[in-house]
Design a protein around this motif. Structure first.
Motif, PDB file in Angstrom:
ATOM      1  N   ASP A 178       0.823  -1.202   0.000  1.00 55.33           N
ATOM      2  CA  ASP A 178       0.000   0.000   0.000  1.00 55.33           C
ATOM      3  C   ASP A 178       0.863   1.261   0.000  1.00 55.33           C
ATOM      4  N   TRP A 179       1.306   1.664  -1.198  1.00 56.84           N
ATOM      5  CA  TRP A 179       2.041   2.925  -1.293  1.00 56.84           C
ATOM      6  C   TRP A 179       1.124   4.111  -1.021  1.00 56.84           C
ATOM      7  N   GLU A 180      -0.146   3.976  -1.338  1.00 53.90           N
ATOM      8  CA  GLU A 180      -1.080   5.086  -1.131  1.00 53.90           C
ATOM      9  C   GLU A 180      -1.493   5.242   0.327  1.00 53.90           C
ATOM     10  N   ARG A 181      -1.309   4.183   1.111  1.00 54.32           N
ATOM     11  CA  ARG A 181      -1.714   4.201   2.523  1.00 54.32           C
ATOM     12  C   ARG A 181      -3.193   4.558   2.672  1.00 54.32           C
ATOM     13  N   SER A 182      -3.996   3.912   1.854  1.00 52.84           N
ATOM     14  CA  SER A 182      -5.432   4.212   1.841  1.00 52.84           C
ATOM     15  C   SER A 182      -6.297   2.983   2.097  1.00 52.84           C
ATOM     16  N   PHE A 183      -5.665   1.807   2.307  1.00 49.09           N
ATOM     17  CA  PHE A 183      -6.438   0.585   2.513  1.00 49.09           C
ATOM     18  C   PHE A 183      -6.766   0.412   3.994  1.00 49.09           C
ATOM     19  N   ASP A 202      -9.924 -12.323   5.591  1.00 47.96           N
ATOM     20  CA  ASP A 202      -9.246 -13.181   6.566  1.00 47.96           C
ATOM     21  C   ASP A 202      -7.813 -12.685   6.716  1.00 47.96           C
ATOM     22  N   LEU A 203      -7.455 -12.193   7.900  1.00 45.64           N
ATOM     23  CA  LEU A 203      -6.131 -11.629   8.138  1.00 45.64           C
ATOM     24  C   LEU A 203      -5.113 -12.680   8.577  1.00 45.64           C
ATOM     25  N   THR A 204      -5.495 -13.957   8.531  1.00 45.02           N
ATOM     26  CA  THR A 204      -4.604 -15.008   8.992  1.00 45.02           C
ATOM     27  C   THR A 204      -3.334 -15.063   8.148  1.00 45.02           C
ATOM     28  N   ALA A 205      -2.165 -15.017   8.833  1.00 47.16           N
ATOM     29  CA  ALA A 205      -0.887 -15.176   8.126  1.00 47.16           C
ATOM     30  C   ALA A 205      -0.661 -16.656   7.844  1.00 47.16           C
ATOM     31  N   PRO A 206      -0.028 -17.009   6.743  1.00 48.61           N
ATOM     32  CA  PRO A 206       0.537 -16.142   5.697  1.00 48.61           C
ATOM     33  C   PRO A 206      -0.413 -15.909   4.523  1.00 48.61           C
ATOM     34  N   TYR A 207      -1.702 -16.187   4.707  1.00 53.55           N
ATOM     35  CA  TYR A 207      -2.641 -16.023   3.594  1.00 53.55           C
ATOM     36  C   TYR A 207      -2.920 -14.557   3.292  1.00 53.55           C
ATOM     37  N   TRP A 208      -2.606 -13.695   4.237  1.00 55.20           N
ATOM     38  CA  TRP A 208      -2.760 -12.256   4.024  1.00 55.20           C
ATOM     39  C   TRP A 208      -1.497 -11.570   4.516  1.00 55.20           C
ATOM     40  N   SER A 209      -0.986 -10.665   3.703  1.00 56.20           N
ATOM     41  CA  SER A 209       0.203  -9.892   4.064  1.00 56.20           C
ATOM     42  C   SER A 209      -0.025  -8.450   3.659  1.00 56.20           C
ATOM     43  N   TYR A 210       0.075  -7.542   4.622  1.00 53.54           N
ATOM     44  CA  TYR A 210      -0.159  -6.124   4.350  1.00 53.54           C
ATOM     45  C   TYR A 210       1.060  -5.322   4.773  1.00 53.54           C
ATOM     46  N   LYS A 211       1.634  -4.584   3.824  1.00 49.98           N
ATOM     47  CA  LYS A 211       2.809  -3.761   4.096  1.00 49.98           C
ATOM     48  C   LYS A 211       2.602  -2.366   3.518  1.00 49.98           C
ATOM     49  N   LYS A 212       3.243  -1.388   4.144  1.00 50.23           N
ATOM     50  CA  LYS A 212       3.211  -0.008   3.651  1.00 50.23           C
ATOM     51  C   LYS A 212       4.642   0.434   3.353  1.00 50.23           C
TER      52      LYS A 212
END
Length: 254
Positions: free
Chosen positions: A3-8, A20-30
């Motif tokens: 998320d370069w926009e930092r809008s999510f 589902d935020l369970t790792a590693p099925y979801w990965s969120y980085k800025k």
């Protein structure tokens, strides 16, 4: 999701769409820079494949939001008063060198790298297409599929006047190496009472069938269904309530 926009909003993703935020099925980085975001994606894919977290044939989707908001490392290293005209083209130069490498890694990792971008208007264009996308032309060359999105507002009259209820999202495939390009579709995106957007699949399907003359409209805004005249909205609610979507889909092939 990079998320370069930092809008999510992960909170909206969970509460509005069941993310589902369970790792590693979801990965969120800025990430701070273009290079950092792409490196994070490659490291994530390598970890998934080397550790065998999911089946080797199961695809990985990496979303990058967006090219227009990404800052090249060469710019991030400068103070604001040090930026100059050369920095205006820095993103185009770095995407050109990066994307040819990312295309190869996409194949190696059986991954899809989805890069969102913005459509902007070029000033002074009289003839031809006046639109452009930030980041130079490299995305046009290295992408497998490019999809352009447009929108028009949907309003309805209410007790307090005209009310905004959603948008018709116009989707056009402007490039495809996988299938026939330049196909188009329009999807209806509406907002519920909590302000969460959802694609109104049932109503969109009804309108498609009306356009194809596979449903009969006795008068504006109404549809004939099972011997009755129902408003399009009422029929859409009935389709959703009684799980009639397969029946409507079946009409597409008749």
């Amino acid at each position: 999701f990079r998320d370069w926009e930092r809008s999510f909003s992960e909170t909206l993703g969970v509460n509005g769409f069941g993310l589902d935020l369970t790792a590693p099925y979801w990965s969120y980085k800025k990430p701070r820079t273009w290079e950092e975001g792409n490196m994070q994606s490659l490291q994530y894919c390598r970890f998934i494949r080397e550790k065998g977290v999911i089946h080797e044939k199961a695809p990985i989707l990496l979303v990058h939001d967006s090219i227009a908001a990404a800052v090249p490392q060469s710019m991030a290293a400068k103070n604001l008063d040090e930026l100059n005209m050369n920095d205006n083209t820095a993103l185009a130069r770095v995407t050109s060198s990066t994307l040819k490498t990312m295309a190869a890694f996409a194949e190696d990792f059986n991954a899809t790298f989805l890069y969102l971008n913005q459509i902007r208007t070029k000033p002074g264009v009289v003839y031809g297409d006046p639109t452009t996308t930030p980041g130079g032309g490299s995305m046009e060359f290295y992408s497998t599929t490019r999809i352009a999105l447009g929108k028009e507002k949907i309003t309805q009259k209410g007790p307090g006047g005209t009310e905004f209820i959603g948008v018709n999202v116009k989707i056009k495939c402007v490039k495809s190496k996988l299938t026939k390009p330049f196909q188009e579709v329009t999807l209806r995106l509406t907002f519920d009472e909590h302000g969460v957007a959802h694609f109104d699949k049932e109503l969109s399907l009804i309108e498609l069938l009306l356009d194809q003359k596979k449903l009969v409209s006795p008068r504006a805004g109404y549809v004939e269904w099972d011997g009755k005249q129902l408003s399009k909205r009422a029929l859409a609610d009935l389709v959703k309530k009684d799980a009639l979507t397969p029946a409507l889909v079946g009409l597409l092939s008749t």
